[in-house]
Scaffold this motif. Structure first.
Motif, PDB file in Angstrom:
ATOM      1  N   GLU A  81       0.831  -1.208   0.000  1.00  0.00           N
ATOM      2  CA  GLU A  81       0.000   0.000   0.000  1.00  0.00           C
ATOM      3  C   GLU A  81       0.868   1.262   0.000  1.00  0.00           C
ATOM      4  O   GLU A  81       0.561   2.241  -0.683  1.00  0.00           O
ATOM      5  CB  GLU A  81      -0.933   0.001   1.217  1.00  0.00           C
ATOM      6  CG  GLU A  81      -2.035  -1.043   1.156  1.00  0.00           C
ATOM      7  CD  GLU A  81      -3.103  -0.724   0.126  1.00  0.00           C
ATOM      8  OE1 GLU A  81      -3.053   0.349  -0.503  1.00  0.00           O
ATOM      9  OE2 GLU A  81      -3.995  -1.567  -0.076  1.00  0.00           O
ATOM     10  N   ILE A 137       0.899   4.247  -2.915  1.00  0.00           N
ATOM     11  CA  ILE A 137       0.769   5.672  -2.612  1.00  0.00           C
ATOM     12  C   ILE A 137       1.967   6.444  -3.152  1.00  0.00           C
ATOM     13  O   ILE A 137       1.818   7.528  -3.727  1.00  0.00           O
ATOM     14  CB  ILE A 137       0.612   5.881  -1.093  1.00  0.00           C
ATOM     15  CG1 ILE A 137      -0.752   5.346  -0.622  1.00  0.00           C
ATOM     16  CG2 ILE A 137       0.749   7.355  -0.733  1.00  0.00           C
ATOM     17  CD1 ILE A 137      -0.933   5.356   0.881  1.00  0.00           C
ATOM     18  N   ASP A 169       1.538   6.714  -6.939  1.00  0.00           N
ATOM     19  CA  ASP A 169       0.532   7.700  -7.319  1.00  0.00           C
ATOM     20  C   ASP A 169       1.005   9.119  -7.044  1.00  0.00           C
ATOM     21  O   ASP A 169       0.637  10.056  -7.757  1.00  0.00           O
ATOM     22  CB  ASP A 169      -0.771   7.431  -6.578  1.00  0.00           C
ATOM     23  CG  ASP A 169      -1.501   6.218  -7.128  1.00  0.00           C
ATOM     24  OD1 ASP A 169      -1.301   5.906  -8.317  1.00  0.00           O
ATOM     25  OD2 ASP A 169      -2.258   5.577  -6.390  1.00  0.00           O
ATOM     26  N   GLY A 209      -3.720  -0.884  -7.181  1.00  0.00           N
ATOM     27  CA  GLY A 209      -4.229  -0.779  -5.811  1.00  0.00           C
ATOM     28  C   GLY A 209      -5.397  -1.708  -5.558  1.00  0.00           C
ATOM     29  O   GLY A 209      -5.510  -2.323  -4.485  1.00  0.00           O
ATOM     30  N   SER A 262     -12.523  -3.679  -3.413  1.00  0.00           N
ATOM     31  CA  SER A 262     -12.454  -2.236  -3.208  1.00  0.00           C
ATOM     32  C   SER A 262     -13.186  -1.484  -4.315  1.00  0.00           C
ATOM     33  O   SER A 262     -13.269  -1.934  -5.450  1.00  0.00           O
ATOM     34  CB  SER A 262     -10.996  -1.775  -3.150  1.00  0.00           C
ATOM     35  OG  SER A 262     -10.359  -2.003  -4.384  1.00  0.00           O
ATOM     36  N   LEU A 308     -12.946   4.890  -4.506  1.00  0.00           N
ATOM     37  CA  LEU A 308     -12.264   4.991  -3.214  1.00  0.00           C
ATOM     38  C   LEU A 308     -10.761   4.853  -3.393  1.00  0.00           C
ATOM     39  O   LEU A 308      -9.978   5.579  -2.766  1.00  0.00           O
ATOM     40  CB  LEU A 308     -12.789   3.912  -2.254  1.00  0.00           C
ATOM     41  CG  LEU A 308     -12.117   3.852  -0.876  1.00  0.00           C
ATOM     42  CD1 LEU A 308     -12.317   5.151  -0.132  1.00  0.00           C
ATOM     43  CD2 LEU A 308     -12.671   2.664  -0.071  1.00  0.00           C
ATOM     44  N   ARG A 309     -10.323   3.931  -4.269  1.00  0.00           N
ATOM     45  CA  ARG A 309      -8.890   3.770  -4.536  1.00  0.00           C
ATOM     46  C   ARG A 309      -8.312   5.064  -5.085  1.00  0.00           C
ATOM     47  O   ARG A 309      -7.211   5.473  -4.708  1.00  0.00           O
ATOM     48  CB  ARG A 309      -8.651   2.650  -5.542  1.00  0.00           C
ATOM     49  CG  ARG A 309      -8.833   1.260  -5.044  1.00  0.00           C
ATOM     50  CD  ARG A 309      -7.951   0.880  -3.892  1.00  0.00           C
ATOM     51  NE  ARG A 309      -6.587   1.355  -3.948  1.00  0.00           N
ATOM     52  CZ  ARG A 309      -5.672   1.075  -3.034  1.00  0.00           C
ATOM     53  NH1 ARG A 309      -5.987   0.323  -1.995  1.00  0.00           N
ATOM     54  NH2 ARG A 309      -4.449   1.529  -3.145  1.00  0.00           N
ATOM     55  N   ARG A 310      -9.014   5.730  -5.974  1.00  0.00           N
ATOM     56  CA  ARG A 310      -8.512   6.984  -6.519  1.00  0.00           C
ATOM     57  C   ARG A 310      -8.424   8.052  -5.445  1.00  0.00           C
ATOM     58  O   ARG A 310      -7.462   8.821  -5.389  1.00  0.00           O
ATOM     59  CB  ARG A 310      -9.415   7.428  -7.675  1.00  0.00           C
ATOM     60  CG  ARG A 310      -9.119   8.800  -8.250  1.00  0.00           C
ATOM     61  CD  ARG A 310      -7.637   9.078  -8.490  1.00  0.00           C
ATOM     62  NE  ARG A 310      -7.066   8.306  -9.561  1.00  0.00           N
ATOM     63  CZ  ARG A 310      -5.871   7.754  -9.495  1.00  0.00           C
ATOM     64  NH1 ARG A 310      -5.139   7.837  -8.399  1.00  0.00           N
ATOM     65  NH2 ARG A 310      -5.381   7.088 -10.516  1.00  0.00           N
ATOM     66  N   LEU A 311      -9.412   8.107  -4.547  1.00  0.00           N
ATOM     67  CA  LEU A 311      -9.388   9.095  -3.467  1.00  0.00           C
ATOM     68  C   LEU A 311      -8.203   8.853  -2.539  1.00  0.00           C
ATOM     69  O   LEU A 311      -7.509   9.797  -2.142  1.00  0.00           O
ATOM     70  CB  LEU A 311     -10.700   9.027  -2.677  1.00  0.00           C
ATOM     71  CG  LEU A 311     -10.844  10.050  -1.534  1.00  0.00           C
ATOM     72  CD1 LEU A 311     -10.824  11.461  -2.089  1.00  0.00           C
ATOM     73  CD2 LEU A 311     -12.136   9.798  -0.756  1.00  0.00           C
ATOM     74  N   ILE A 312      -7.960   7.581  -2.186  1.00  0.00           N
ATOM     75  CA  ILE A 312      -6.825   7.240  -1.319  1.00  0.00           C
ATOM     76  C   ILE A 312      -5.515   7.698  -1.953  1.00  0.00           C
ATOM     77  O   ILE A 312      -4.603   8.186  -1.265  1.00  0.00           O
ATOM     78  CB  ILE A 312      -6.800   5.716  -1.053  1.00  0.00           C
ATOM     79  CG1 ILE A 312      -7.990   5.312  -0.201  1.00  0.00           C
ATOM     80  CG2 ILE A 312      -5.489   5.306  -0.375  1.00  0.00           C
ATOM     81  CD1 ILE A 312      -8.146   3.809  -0.045  1.00  0.00           C
ATOM     82  N   SER A 313      -5.406   7.573  -3.259  1.00  0.00           N
ATOM     83  CA  SER A 313      -4.173   7.931  -3.957  1.00  0.00           C
ATOM     84  C   SER A 313      -4.033   9.438  -4.126  1.00  0.00           C
ATOM     85  O   SER A 313      -2.928   9.963  -4.170  1.00  0.00           O
ATOM     86  CB  SER A 313      -4.146   7.268  -5.338  1.00  0.00           C
ATOM     87  OG  SER A 313      -4.269   5.877  -5.226  1.00  0.00           O
ATOM     88  N   THR A 314      -5.161  10.125  -4.257  1.00  0.00           N
ATOM     89  CA  THR A 314      -5.125  11.552  -4.593  1.00  0.00           C
ATOM     90  C   THR A 314      -4.713  12.416  -3.411  1.00  0.00           C
ATOM     91  O   THR A 314      -3.924  13.360  -3.562  1.00  0.00           O
ATOM     92  CB  THR A 314      -6.506  11.996  -5.106  1.00  0.00           C
ATOM     93  OG1 THR A 314      -6.847  11.241  -6.266  1.00  0.00           O
ATOM     94  CG2 THR A 314      -6.504  13.482  -5.451  1.00  0.00           C
TER      95      THR A 314
END
Length: 416
Positions: free
Chosen positions: A107, A111, A114, A315, A327, A331-337
């Protein structure tokens, strides 16, 4: 026996493209994974190496490309043999503390990846359109979401867009090298490995981490897992294996050539040029003209957009594989952004942040390489696709090189 649980490939919307979309019998999972090898982190580390050390670290670029071929072949072979991603295999065949450790490191790797993609894309938008970094990062996030939505809605536009961006990136660097004089004899001499100081060791680690890309190991095994279904439908194993080998060879060669071109075009910049990407852009404009500089920025934007999309699927494969959690792609995009936007808002030297993110990838790489080598060397996992002695030797050597470079970097950093 493979698990009956839903495979990571079931959640990753690339499965249909990987299984069916063999454009000209060539483009397959390795081409999607190859996007990770030419992201803005690669551009930052390779340009920094060319500006600061000229041809010195070209050996690291070439070595990283060769290492990536072996690693991605092992990753594809694991998917073909098991029908599972590396994350799923780790979940089923490791104890809880090891599994949690591998997941957490994976993880962090995603991150960091990204971060490079968003920061690089934002820098490109600033150079091209004078958009401030933070709004630029938001634009990159929005565009990547749009591209992902094209695919989530059931259209086949996502793989087409991503491969098109890869072609644009390669075309830009071919144009740039065609207009950049470089010394072939010096380039050949630089293929002998050596390091000058701790900073060059830092860049060498960044180059390897940016090229081999641990998250791409998880993604590629997930995508290649779709070929296990074709094997069950009667496609001969030698045919599938030959296809995957060719796919890896062509895709990784393309990525390696582009990375080498990145370094070579930076070697002719005037002495004293800052390695920050905005300074490199201005130096290109002053010494090669506006078209040259704009082409460089377009290449960086294309790499940022394409790799930002691929990173989401990596991710997904990691989270579902390790945790058996399906997932949400948004949500994956938000976690990365969020981490990337924080860096854009607070960190003044974004190029250094890009390079350091790639060093994080280098330190995270053994946590993907070691399990990959162990599992692909076990007959109980791989059956007739188990690694032979030569492949085991190559895999062990690659792992030793990565760990050795990381340890060397730690030693010289603390010693200094």
């Amino acid at each position: 026996m493979p698990s009956t649980a839903p495979a990571a490939t079931d959640a990753v919307p690339l499965r249909g493209f990987v299984a069916r979309g063999r454009l000209l019998g060539l483009i397959g999972p390795a081409f999607v994974a190859a996007i990770a090898f030419v992201d803005p982190g690669n551009i930052a580390t390779n340009i920094s190496a060319g500006v600061d050390y000229k041809y010195l670290l070209l050996w690291a670029v070439v070595a990283a490309a060769l290492m990536a071929m072996v690693v991605q072949y092992l990753s594809a072979k694991l998917g073909l043999a098991t029908g599972q991603s590396l994350a799923e295999v780790c979940r089923e065949r490791t104890n809880t503390p090891v599994r949690i450790t591998l997941w957490l490191v994976a993880e962090i790797v995603v991150i960091s990846t990204d971060l490079a993609e968003f920061v690089g894309g934002a820098i490109a938008l600033q150079l091209l359109f004078d958009i401030p970094l933070l709004p630029g990062g938001i634009i990159v996030a929005a565009v990547s979401m749009l591209v992902l939505r094209m695919r989530v809605k059931g259209r086949e536009l996502f793989p087409i867009v991503v491969v098109a961006l890869l072609v644009v990136l390669a075309g830009c660097f071919i144009y740039l090298i065609a207009r950049s004089p470089f010394d072939p004899s010096a380039a050949l001499a630089s293929l002998v490995p050596r390091l000058d100081d701790s900073a060059s060791a830092l860049l060498a680690c960044g180059i390897i981490g940016a090229t081999v890309m641990p998250h791409a190991v998880f993604l590629h095994s997930s995508l290649a897992g779709s070929f296990a279904a074709e094997r069950r439908r009667g496609t001969p194993l030698p045919v599938l294996l030959r296809y995957l080998r060719r796919d890896v060879l062509v895709a990784m060669t393309l990525a390696g050539v582009v990375n080498a071109l990145m370094l070579l075009i930076a070697t002719e910049l005037p002495a004293g040029t800052s390695s920050e990407l905005d300074a490199v852009y201005r130096a290109f404009a002053d010494n090669r003209g506006t078209v040259f500089a704009v082409c460089f920025a377009v290449a960086m934007l294309a790499s940022g957009l394409a790799s930002a999309c691929a990173g989401v699927f990596a991710g997904q494969a990691i989270m579902q594989g390790f945790l058996r959690v399906r997932s949400n792609i948004w949500l994956r995009r938000l976690i990365s952004t969020i981490p990337a936007l924080v860096v854009l808002a607070l960190v003044p030297n974004t190029t250094q942040a890009l390079v350091l993110s790639q060093v994080v990838l280098s330190f995270g790489l053994p946590f993907a390489l070691i399990p990959l080598l162990i599992f692909t060397s076990r007959r109980v996992v791989m059956a007739e696709l188990v690694n032979g002695p030569v492949v085991k030797l190559l895999g062990g050597l690659i792992t030793a090189i990565v760990v050795g470079l990381n340890m060397f970097l730690l030693v010289i950093t603390f010693a200094g």
